[in-house]
Design a protein around this motif. Structure first.
Motif, mmCIF file in Angstrom:
data_model
loop_
_atom_site.group_PDB
_atom_site.id
_atom_site.type_symbol
_atom_site.label_atom_id
_atom_site.label_comp_id
_atom_site.label_asym_id
_atom_site.label_seq_id
_atom_site.Cartn_x
_atom_site.Cartn_y
_atom_site.Cartn_z
ATOM 1 N N PHE A 335 -24.392 21.664 31.580
ATOM 2 C CA PHE A 335 -23.445 22.060 32.619
ATOM 3 C C PHE A 335 -24.062 21.817 33.986
ATOM 4 N N PHE A 336 -23.220 21.895 35.004
ATOM 5 C CA PHE A 336 -23.688 21.648 36.359
ATOM 6 C C PHE A 336 -23.023 22.630 37.307
ATOM 7 N N SER A 337 -23.618 22.778 38.474
ATOM 8 C CA SER A 337 -23.042 23.654 39.488
ATOM 9 C C SER A 337 -23.425 23.144 40.868
ATOM 10 N N LEU A 342 -27.106 23.351 47.312
ATOM 11 C CA LEU A 342 -27.827 23.292 46.042
ATOM 12 C C LEU A 342 -26.931 22.666 44.976
ATOM 13 N N GLY A 343 -27.456 21.625 44.344
ATOM 14 C CA GLY A 343 -26.806 21.037 43.183
ATOM 15 C C GLY A 343 -27.753 21.121 42.006
ATOM 16 N N MET A 344 -27.231 21.428 40.846
ATOM 17 C CA MET A 344 -28.108 21.570 39.686
ATOM 18 C C MET A 344 -27.423 21.075 38.426
ATOM 19 N N GLU A 345 -28.250 20.741 37.437
ATOM 20 C CA GLU A 345 -27.793 20.403 36.089
ATOM 21 C C GLU A 345 -28.692 21.135 35.104
ATOM 22 N N TYR A 346 -28.092 21.628 34.036
ATOM 23 C CA TYR A 346 -28.846 22.371 33.016
ATOM 24 C C TYR A 346 -28.557 21.744 31.666
#
Length: 421
Positions: A335-337, A342-346
């Protein structure tokens, strides 16, 4: 043998259902495809509802999976605003619509998704209490945030999960005052644990969000149908003009349960239990997306994944399985947010209690890093924050299942690709 005389019915008009219909046609299925959606809008993607569309950076039309004409062009029988109220497994029929239309199926896909969990407290019937799950919710909330920002209004958010934090970021960008009430010790505690949850707490505090941890809402106070304040179980009263309930989502399993299909236990997130081919306890019924709970061979547990990528990939996988293709659904949870800058991927799966350390590569203080959740040297999950094009090597590390040198894992000068056997 699949042929033109067969009818495949898809219940649920979200991303999983729409992509399943698309895949059936792409794979050459020439029979009837019936897609039944309980919303009046054409199938759409949900991430923009709390991100770009909510912020006014994306147009409404950008959220739809296909343009409206696509369905007729591909001979997809799309029924909008129709609710399925029964599945008869013996007769292989579904009943839907105001007139109780019965339609026969040869294969059935349940992509019924999830619904927001409700606050069970006084005051939830007030006009300023919101949820965010559907396009109509986002349209309403978009106007609310703009008004709050214009009038220096207050938004109280119950829940510091992904939806709660993304809406908090959007509300601050509109200029609204924001208080987040969360019963856990940090934001995203059940997903990221305390180590990384604190990063998000600091991010939001820097942007003016107030947090109240370790408490729950007990009452929403109003007058003349409007919200005035929100009370918590420690006796505090927080001024509020609007309240967002963002306390998670529950899988929509009612139809499956009434049909006698096997459900997953609540310890594994509930949902409809499916096998590696996304097949339920009935061999002619499949499930995909938020509602499906599948056994993941890599993590050796049953998972129900509520994120965009699972719908994007699960719908097509279920469609291929319905066509008799041999497959095992083992997509990595992803998932991403996006929140402020701030941008992130998990990738992966590592809730608190499953790992013994968190390894940081980069500078967490500057919010430019990769975090790895590790147990006995094996990488269970990875999250890249403002570091890009690393999803593939992170997922390769997780899939390898072999111990890695944690010092090398933390060293930005050691290419991630070299750590995979």
């Amino acid at each position: 043998m699949v042929d033109a005389d067969q009818t495949f019915v898809i219940v649920g008009g979200g991303l999983a259902g729409a992509k399943a219909a698309e895949t059936l046609r792409a794979e050459g299925f020439t029979g009837r495809v019936i897609l039944i959606c309980d919303e009046r809008d054409h199938p759409y993607e949900r991430p923009p509802l709390s991100k770009g569309y909510l912020l006014g950076k994306e147009e409404r039309d950008s959220v739809f999976v296909h343009e409206p004409a696509w369905y007729a062009r591909n001979d997809i029988e799309l029924h909008l605003g129709q609710t399925v109220d029964a599945v008869d497994r013996a007769a292989k029929t579904v009943r839907f619509g105001d007139d109780g239309t019965l339609v026969h199926y040869d294969k059935l896909l349940l992509a019924t998704g999830a619904e927001p969990r409700r606050l069970d407290i006084p005051g939830t019937d007030l006009a300023g209490v919101h949820h965010l799950r559907r396009l109509a919710h986002a349209e309403r909330l978009k106007g609310v945030l703009a008004a709050l920002g214009r009038d220096n209004g207050h938004l109280v958010i119950a829940g510091a999960g992904w939806i709660g934090l993304e809406v908090a970021a959007a509300a601050r960008e509109y200029g609204a005052e924001v208080t987040v009430v969360e019963h856990g010790p940090t934001p995203l505690h059940g997903v990221l644990g305390p180590e990384l949850g604190q990063v998000f707490a600091e991010l939001h505090r820097e942007h003016g969000v107030r947090f109240h941890f370790g408490v729950r809402l007990t009452e929403i106070v109003g007058q003349d149908g409007m919200v005035l304040a929100a009370r918590t179980d420690d006796g505090e009263e927080h001024p509020a003009h609007d309240v967002l309930a963002a306390i998670g989502a529950a899988p929509r399993t009612g139809l499956a349960e009434a049909a006698g299909l096997t459900l997953a236990d609540r310890a594994h997130g509930g949902g409809i239990a499916v096998d590696g081919r996304l097949r339920t306890s009935d061999p002619d019924i499949y499930a995909a997306g938020d509602v499906a709970a599948f056994h993941h061979p890599l993590f050796d547990t049953r998972l129900r994944v509520e994120h965009w990528a699972n719908a994007l990939n699960g719908g097509p996988a279920a469609a291929r399985a319905m066509l008799g293709r041999d497959l095992t659904y083992d997509r990595m949870p992803y998932f991403f947010s996006d929140q402020y800058d701030l941008g992130m991927e998990y990738s992966g799966w590592a809730p608190p209690g499953t790992y013994d350390q968190v390894v940081i590569r980069g500078d967490a203080g500057k919010r430019q890093f990769i975090a790895f959740w590790v147990k006995e040297g094996r990488v269970l999950a990875g999250m890249n924050v403002n570091v890009w094009d690393v999803t593939e090597p992170i997922q390769a590390l997780i899939r390898s299942g072999t111990p890695v040198d944690t010092e090398a894992l933390a060293n930005p000068h050691v290419p991630l690709e070299t750590l995979t056997p």
